[in-house]
Scaffold this motif. Structure first.
Motif, mmCIF file in Angstrom:
data_model
loop_
_atom_site.group_PDB
_atom_site.id
_atom_site.type_symbol
_atom_site.label_atom_id
_atom_site.label_comp_id
_atom_site.label_asym_id
_atom_site.label_seq_id
_atom_site.Cartn_x
_atom_site.Cartn_y
_atom_site.Cartn_z
ATOM 1 N N ARG A 1 -6.497 -0.524 -3.914
ATOM 2 C CA ARG A 1 -6.431 0.214 -2.649
ATOM 3 C C ARG A 1 -7.509 -0.268 -1.674
ATOM 4 O O ARG A 1 -7.245 -0.474 -0.486
ATOM 5 C CB ARG A 1 -6.578 1.713 -2.916
ATOM 6 C CG ARG A 1 -6.286 2.593 -1.727
ATOM 7 C CD ARG A 1 -6.393 4.062 -2.119
ATOM 8 N NE ARG A 1 -5.422 4.418 -3.137
ATOM 9 C CZ ARG A 1 -4.155 4.704 -2.886
ATOM 10 N NH1 ARG A 1 -3.706 4.662 -1.637
ATOM 11 N NH2 ARG A 1 -3.323 5.027 -3.858
ATOM 12 N N LEU B 1 0.837 -1.200 0.000
ATOM 13 C CA LEU B 1 0.000 0.000 0.000
ATOM 14 C C LEU B 1 0.874 1.253 0.000
ATOM 15 O O LEU B 1 0.587 2.230 -0.699
ATOM 16 C CB LEU B 1 -0.927 -0.007 1.211
ATOM 17 C CG LEU B 1 -1.944 1.137 1.307
ATOM 18 C CD1 LEU B 1 -2.848 1.180 0.071
ATOM 19 C CD2 LEU B 1 -2.783 0.992 2.575
ATOM 20 N N LEU C 1 -6.575 -3.865 -0.408
ATOM 21 C CA LEU C 1 -5.484 -3.828 0.571
ATOM 22 C C LEU C 1 -5.982 -3.287 1.906
ATOM 23 O O LEU C 1 -5.662 -3.833 2.967
ATOM 24 C CB LEU C 1 -4.334 -2.966 0.052
ATOM 25 C CG LEU C 1 -3.466 -3.544 -1.064
ATOM 26 C CD1 LEU C 1 -2.545 -2.471 -1.634
ATOM 27 C CD2 LEU C 1 -2.647 -4.724 -0.541
ATOM 28 N N THR C 2 -6.763 -2.220 1.861
ATOM 29 C CA THR C 2 -7.293 -1.616 3.082
ATOM 30 C C THR C 2 -8.207 -2.582 3.829
ATOM 31 O O THR C 2 -8.150 -2.697 5.060
ATOM 32 C CB THR C 2 -8.047 -0.318 2.744
ATOM 33 O OG1 THR C 2 -7.157 0.594 2.088
ATOM 34 C CG2 THR C 2 -8.585 0.335 4.003
#
Length: 211
Positions: free
Chosen positions: A185, A144, A188-189
């Motif tokens: 994104r 990230l 991953l978050t």
């Protein structure tokens, strides 16, 4: 701050051509980083004979050898906390040594690619994991950080050829490695959020120091 790096993370980041960027991504120079002593010999051997598990590329093995040489000291001695992490399902001998060292060095964080070890640590008694709050850095946090600093195309070019060595990262990048930046994104978050929620207080560091 000092950085301990487990074998799994070193090898995965080397395959993804992210290992050389680690000091920039974490803000921790190689002189303040450390890994297991056994990794050096496994990487040296893998340059001529791949083991097919940790090392699937001689270039990745050579990169690990190069980086290990930049570290002033490698972990090879246990500490008094070591018995707490031995014979725990999900925590292998190397992770036990690293976790023991982490418990003895409050200014240190652990970068790991071993999800089983993180989950096993989260399931241990509260008094054992008390000192590990916000001190575990999953490799996904590094990815990230790379996305933030270098962008999606840069990340794809490095991670995609070897994305299959990590199930979570393979899913994050998409089956054809064509996931959009927003999707990468978000994935991953979400994944980091799942690890964060394993216990309270959380083991997972929220942001890389360099962020």
């Amino acid at each position: 701050m000092r950085l301990l790096i487990d074998v799994d993370a070193m090898c995965k980041l080397a395959h993804w051509h992210l290992l050389s960027e680690l000091p920039q991504l974490t803000g921790v120079p190689w002189g303040s980083s450390c890994s297991l002593a056994s990794l050096k010999y496994r990487a040296l051997k893998a340059q001529s004979k791949l083991d097919g598990r940790l090392f699937r590329s001689p270039e990745a093995a050579a990169e690990v050898v190069r980086v290990v040489a930049l570290m002033p000291q490698l972990l090879q001695h246990s500490t008094e906390m070591l018995p707490e992490f031995q014979d725990i399902s999900g925590i292998d001998a190397g992770e036990a040594v690293l976790l023991s060292a982490l418990a003895s060095a409050p200014d240190t964080v652990l970068l790991t690619g071993d999800k089983r070890a993180v989950r096993a640590l989260a399931a241990m008694d509260g008094w054992v994991r008390k000192g590990f709050s916000r001190r575990i850095v999953p490799v996904e946090l590094v990815i990230l950080g790379a996305l933030d600093q270098f962008g999606l195309e840069w990340l794809r070019a490095r991670v995609c050829p070897w994305k299959a060595i990590d199930v979570a990262v393979s899913v994050v990048m998409g089956s054809r490695c064509d996931a959009s930046e927003a999707s990468v994104r978000q994935a991953l978050t979400a994944y980091l959020g799942e690890l964060t929620a394993l216990c309270d207080p959380s083991l997972i560091l929220e942001n890389l120091p360099a962020a």
